[in-house]
Design an enzyme around this catalytic site. Structure first.
Site, PDB file in Angstrom:
ATOM      1  N   ASN A 114     -16.800  81.535 -14.384  1.00  0.00           N
ATOM      2  CA  ASN A 114     -16.734  80.614 -15.523  1.00  0.00           C
ATOM      3  C   ASN A 114     -15.327  80.630 -16.073  1.00  0.00           C
ATOM      4  OD1 ASN A 114     -17.638  78.959 -17.763  1.00  0.00           O
ATOM      5  ND2 ASN A 114     -17.559  80.804 -19.040  1.00  0.00           N
ATOM      6  N   HIS A 116     -13.404  80.208 -19.688  1.00  0.00           N
ATOM      7  CA  HIS A 116     -13.707  80.227 -21.115  1.00  0.00           C
ATOM      8  C   HIS A 116     -12.396  80.118 -21.897  1.00  0.00           C
ATOM      9  CE1 HIS A 116     -15.823  81.136 -24.801  1.00  0.00           C
ATOM     10  NE2 HIS A 116     -14.819  81.935 -25.108  1.00  0.00           N
ATOM     11  N   SER A 143      -9.487  82.414 -20.134  1.00  0.00           N
ATOM     12  CA  SER A 143      -9.886  83.467 -19.199  1.00  0.00           C
ATOM     13  C   SER A 143     -10.852  82.914 -18.162  1.00  0.00           C
ATOM     14  CB  SER A 143     -10.627  84.586 -19.946  1.00  0.00           C
ATOM     15  OG  SER A 143      -9.899  85.034 -21.074  1.00  0.00           O
ATOM     16  N   ASP A 152     -20.313  85.237 -21.974  1.00  0.00           N
ATOM     17  CA  ASP A 152     -18.853  85.365 -22.039  1.00  0.00           C
ATOM     18  C   ASP A 152     -18.399  86.825 -22.012  1.00  0.00           C
ATOM     19  OD1 ASP A 152     -18.503  82.581 -22.153  1.00  0.00           O
ATOM     20  OD2 ASP A 152     -18.699  82.573 -24.324  1.00  0.00           O
TER      21      ASP A 152
HETATM   22  N1  NHR Z   1     -24.704  82.201 -19.164  1.00  0.00           N
HETATM   23  C1  NHR Z   1     -24.633  83.539 -19.100  1.00  0.00           C
HETATM   24  N2  NHR Z   1     -25.773  84.188 -18.917  1.00  0.00           N
HETATM   25  N3  NHR Z   1     -23.473  84.232 -19.178  1.00  0.00           N
HETATM   26  C2  NHR Z   1     -22.328  83.562 -19.392  1.00  0.00           C
HETATM   27  O1  NHR Z   1     -21.204  84.269 -19.493  1.00  0.00           O
HETATM   28  C3  NHR Z   1     -22.327  82.158 -19.503  1.00  0.00           C
HETATM   29  C4  NHR Z   1     -23.561  81.504 -19.381  1.00  0.00           C
HETATM   30  C5  NHR Z   1     -23.645  80.113 -19.498  1.00  0.00           C
HETATM   31  C6  NHR Z   1     -22.513  79.387 -19.782  1.00  0.00           C
HETATM   32  C7  NHR Z   1     -20.111  79.233 -20.393  1.00  0.00           C
HETATM   33  C8  NHR Z   1     -19.845  79.574 -21.868  1.00  0.00           C
HETATM   34  C9  NHR Z   1     -18.400  79.384 -22.296  1.00  0.00           C
HETATM   35  O2  NHR Z   1     -17.487  79.461 -21.466  1.00  0.00           O
HETATM   36  C10 NHR Z   1     -21.293  80.031 -19.952  1.00  0.00           C
HETATM   37  C11 NHR Z   1     -21.179  81.413 -19.778  1.00  0.00           C
HETATM   38  C12 NHR Z   1     -22.440  77.430 -23.573  1.00  0.00           C
HETATM   39  C13 NHR Z   1     -22.715  78.159 -24.730  1.00  0.00           C
HETATM   40  C14 NHR Z   1     -23.751  77.691 -25.695  1.00  0.00           C
HETATM   41  O3  NHR Z   1     -23.876  78.227 -26.788  1.00  0.00           O
HETATM   42  C15 NHR Z   1     -22.027  79.336 -24.927  1.00  0.00           C
HETATM   43  C16 NHR Z   1     -21.121  79.776 -23.994  1.00  0.00           C
HETATM   44  C17 NHR Z   1     -20.855  79.058 -22.842  1.00  0.00           C
HETATM   45  C18 NHR Z   1     -21.516  77.866 -22.639  1.00  0.00           C
HETATM   46  N4  NHR Z   1     -24.584  76.682 -25.350  1.00  0.00           N
HETATM   47  C19 NHR Z   1     -25.686  76.125 -26.153  1.00  0.00           C
HETATM   48  C20 NHR Z   1     -27.053  76.544 -25.580  1.00  0.00           C
HETATM   49  O4  NHR Z   1     -27.989  76.578 -26.375  1.00  0.00           O
HETATM   50  C21 NHR Z   1     -25.644  74.631 -26.139  1.00  0.00           C
HETATM   51  C22 NHR Z   1     -24.375  74.036 -26.651  1.00  0.00           C
HETATM   52  C23 NHR Z   1     -24.232  72.548 -26.325  1.00  0.00           C
HETATM   53  O5  NHR Z   1     -25.092  71.972 -25.612  1.00  0.00           O
HETATM   54  O6  NHR Z   1     -23.232  71.967 -26.747  1.00  0.00           O
HETATM   55  O7  NHR Z   1     -27.164  76.756 -24.349  1.00  0.00           O
HETATM   56  O8  NHR Z   1     -18.127  79.240 -23.504  1.00  0.00           O
HETATM   57  C1  GAR Z   2     -12.665  73.539 -21.033  1.00  0.00           C
HETATM   58  O1  GAR Z   2     -11.739  73.757 -22.064  1.00  0.00           O
HETATM   59  C2  GAR Z   2     -13.461  74.794 -20.756  1.00  0.00           C
HETATM   60  O2  GAR Z   2     -12.690  75.962 -20.848  1.00  0.00           O
HETATM   61  C3  GAR Z   2     -14.457  74.720 -21.856  1.00  0.00           C
HETATM   62  O3  GAR Z   2     -14.807  73.366 -21.979  1.00  0.00           O
HETATM   63  C4  GAR Z   2     -13.745  72.568 -21.489  1.00  0.00           C
HETATM   64  C5  GAR Z   2     -14.259  71.721 -20.354  1.00  0.00           C
HETATM   65  O4  GAR Z   2     -13.307  70.782 -19.987  1.00  0.00           O
HETATM   66  N1  GAR Z   2     -15.608  75.475 -21.553  1.00  0.00           N
HETATM   67  C6  GAR Z   2     -16.417  75.893 -22.491  1.00  0.00           C
HETATM   68  O5  GAR Z   2     -16.188  75.789 -23.669  1.00  0.00           O
HETATM   69  C7  GAR Z   2     -17.681  76.518 -21.955  1.00  0.00           C
HETATM   70  N2  GAR Z   2     -18.536  76.776 -23.050  1.00  0.00           N
HETATM   71  P1  GAR Z   2     -13.466  69.962 -18.638  1.00  0.00           P
HETATM   72  O6  GAR Z   2     -14.891  69.387 -18.636  1.00  0.00           O
HETATM   73  O7  GAR Z   2     -12.455  68.874 -18.791  1.00  0.00           O
HETATM   74  O8  GAR Z   2     -13.210  70.861 -17.512  1.00  0.00           O
END
Ligand code: NHR
Ligand code: GAR
Length: 221
Positions: A114, A116, A143, A152
């Site tokens: 992923n 982040h 990262s 994360d």
């Molecule tokens: N899943 C796990 N188990 N572990 C990780 O490290 C993950 C993951 C799923 C996604 C990406 C992550 C980021 O880079 C990621 C890493 C979504 C949320 C979130 O709160 C948080 C972190 C990340 C992605 N999502 C809400 C939910 O209820 C919905 C938010 C929305 O739809 O806009 O899933 O930041």
């Molecule tokens: C990027 O900044 C990525 O790091 C972030 O969303 C953007 C996606 O851009 N990811 C998250 O915040 C995951 N929760 P993109 O669709 O243009 O690649």
């Protein structure tokens, strides 16, 4: 560089939005920087612009709308079935916005990355640029990490650090971070495709050496 004669690593990429990181990986596969081939792009949102980017590159696309599933487990099981039809060697989350169950994550442990938009372990979760500005940190960044069940929280494999200046806004900071994302994500995928990157317990290993972790700032919001 792509090693001659090596079969490209099959990838599946998960997206939810614009797909600019997907585009960077598409381009890096096309120009030989990354020895991989994207077999499919899957979005949980039907209107994700990244789907158009994939179609333009002749990559099969799927929409799996999470809102049509009763719970996270049933969505994740359907997602896993769809992904495994492509037998990817690496699963790439590129702006994918759904938290994944431990069952799903453990199935792909060591073969899911992923990106982040923060210097992990700082600013896990959402709205990272805004939180970085509000905290007054001098440095911010992005990262790439192995995905583990802890959101994360998986070990970092690659990062870029940028200086925050006093005139920065969420937008200006986000723009500079995104430009770095487009460099470090293809680089990390190329390391994995060339067998240089591994998950060893809760540590990422690059060329047999541990990738150092950063300290968590005391003043994070
Ligand atoms: N899943 C796990 N188990 N572990 C990780 O490290 C993950 C993951 C799923 C996604 C990406 C992550 C980021 O880079 C990621 C890493 C979504 C949320 C979130 O709160 C948080 C972190 C990340 C992605 N999502 C809400 C939910 O209820 C919905 C938010 C929305 O739809 O806009 O899933 O930041
Ligand atoms: C990027 O900044 C990525 O790091 C972030 O969303 C953007 C996606 O851009 N990811 C998250 O915040 C995951 N929760 P993109 O669709 O243009 O690649």
């Amino acid at each position: 560089m792509t090693e001659a004669g090596q079969t490209p690593l099959p990838l599946v990429v998960l997206i939810s939005g614009s797909g600019s990181n997907l585009q960077a990986i598409i381009d890096a596969c096309a120009n030989g920087q990354v020895n991989a081939e994207i077999k499919a792009v899957i979005s949980n949102k039907a209107d994700a612009f990244g789907l158009k980017r994939a179609q333009r590159a002749n990559i099969p696309t799927h929409v799996l709308d999470h809102s049509l599933f009763g719970n996270r487990q049933s969505f994740d099981r359907a997602l896993k079935k769809l992904i495994d039809g492509y037998q990817p060697g690496l699963l790439v989350l590129a702006g994918f916005m759904r938290i994944l169950t431990a069952e799903f994550v453990n199935h792909y442990l060591g073969r899911m990355l992923n990106i982040h938009p923060s210097l992990l372990p700082n600013f896990q979760g959402l709205n990272t640029h805004q939180r970085a500005i509000e905290s007054g940190v001098k440095q911010h960044g992005v990262s790439v990490h192995f995905v583990t069940p802890e959101l994360d929280g998986g070990p970092v494999v690659n990062r870029a650090i940028i200086d925050v200046d006093s005139s920065d806004t969420t937008e200006s900071l986000g723009k500079r971070v995104l430009a770095e994302e487009h460099k470090i994500y293809p680089e990390a995928v190329s390391w994995f495709a060339n067998g240089r990157l591994q998950l060893n317990g809760n540590q990422a290993m690059l060329d047999g050496e541990p990738v150092p972790a950063l300290e968590k700032y005391a003043n994070e919001t």
